[in-house]
Design a protein around this motif. Sequence first.
Motif, PDB file in Angstrom:
ATOM      1  N   SER A  34     -13.316   8.345   5.812  1.00  0.00           N
ATOM      2  CA  SER A  34     -14.702   8.586   6.183  1.00  0.00           C
ATOM      3  C   SER A  34     -15.601   7.619   5.449  1.00  0.00           C
ATOM      4  N   SER A  35     -16.594   7.130   6.176  1.00  0.00           N
ATOM      5  CA  SER A  35     -17.544   6.202   5.581  1.00  0.00           C
ATOM      6  C   SER A  35     -18.575   7.022   4.836  1.00  0.00           C
ATOM      7  N   TYR A  36     -18.958   6.540   3.689  1.00  0.00           N
ATOM      8  CA  TYR A  36     -20.032   7.190   2.954  1.00  0.00           C
ATOM      9  C   TYR A  36     -21.285   7.059   3.789  1.00  0.00           C
ATOM     10  N   SER A  86     -24.691   1.153   6.802  1.00  0.00           N
ATOM     11  CA  SER A  86     -23.251   1.061   6.594  1.00  0.00           C
ATOM     12  C   SER A  86     -22.990   0.318   5.283  1.00  0.00           C
ATOM     13  N   SER A  87     -22.488   1.039   4.288  1.00  0.00           N
ATOM     14  CA  SER A  87     -22.410   0.490   2.941  1.00  0.00           C
ATOM     15  C   SER A  87     -21.055  -0.119   2.630  1.00  0.00           C
ATOM     16  N   GLY A  88     -20.058   0.212   3.457  1.00  0.00           N
ATOM     17  CA  GLY A  88     -18.714  -0.245   3.131  1.00  0.00           C
ATOM     18  C   GLY A  88     -18.056   0.652   2.098  1.00  0.00           C
ATOM     19  N   VAL A 102     -16.025   3.606   1.469  1.00  0.00           N
ATOM     20  CA  VAL A 102     -15.151   4.350   2.353  1.00  0.00           C
ATOM     21  C   VAL A 102     -14.243   5.207   1.486  1.00  0.00           C
ATOM     22  N   LEU A 131     -16.031  -2.942   8.071  1.00  0.00           N
ATOM     23  CA  LEU A 131     -15.984  -2.470   6.680  1.00  0.00           C
ATOM     24  C   LEU A 131     -14.903  -1.414   6.461  1.00  0.00           C
ATOM     25  N   THR A 132     -14.751  -0.510   7.430  1.00  0.00           N
ATOM     26  CA  THR A 132     -13.718   0.519   7.309  1.00  0.00           C
ATOM     27  C   THR A 132     -12.332  -0.125   7.247  1.00  0.00           C
ATOM     28  N   TYR A 181     -11.427  -2.013   3.982  1.00  0.00           N
ATOM     29  CA  TYR A 181     -11.001  -1.084   2.946  1.00  0.00           C
ATOM     30  C   TYR A 181      -9.575  -0.591   3.204  1.00  0.00           C
TER      31      TYR A 181
END
Length: 180
Positions: free
Chosen positions: A72-74, A79-81, A83, A109-110, A113
Amino acid sequence: MRTSREGGFRVETLIPEERIQARIREMGAQITRDYAGRDLALVAVLKGSYVFLADLARAIDLPLTVDFMGISSYVGTRSSGVVRVTSDLNRPVEGQDVLVVEDIIDTGLTMKYLLENLATRRPASLKLAAFLEKPSRAQVKIPIDYRGFEVEDHFLVGYGLDVDGKLRNLPYLGVLRGGL
Ligand code: IMP
Ligand code: MG
């Protein structure tokens, strides 16, 4: 393009079911050739990839295993990257030929990671099959070994992709349109 009402949503068909299925047969045949003589460990990212996974796995004619990872993305203002793993694999992938199966690479980004995380587990090889890529949104470059389709920056639903958890079960890929 055809527009349908799906529940309370208006959805315009972007890629019809037959075109998706034809493309997945091609991808499966390519993967079967590339991994001939090897066993394959498919690692699918929950939840969006489950439809693609089910079709792709059946288009691959090799011995394979399937495992899942929840990510899950924070959720911040953008979108902060950042994860987080919410559900980890059940079996180790060390020494295995791992093919990650994902619905869509958006900012990337997901997947950045996830690939870094999996690489630390020392698989024999690590590749990526993504049903969709939205190159106009990329913030990091993710090399996609097997890509279904390149798409423009629309909000997409169906074939596993959701809006608020819904519409994943549409057999085609659609663009969500406002208003009814
Ligand atoms: P990324 O980290 O920005 O690449 O995020 C990718 C994830 O965002 C995907 O795995 C999807 O779950 C979700 N996503 C990105 N674009 C869409 C879309 O158009 N519709 C539905 N979900 C999307
Ligand atoms: Mg996803």
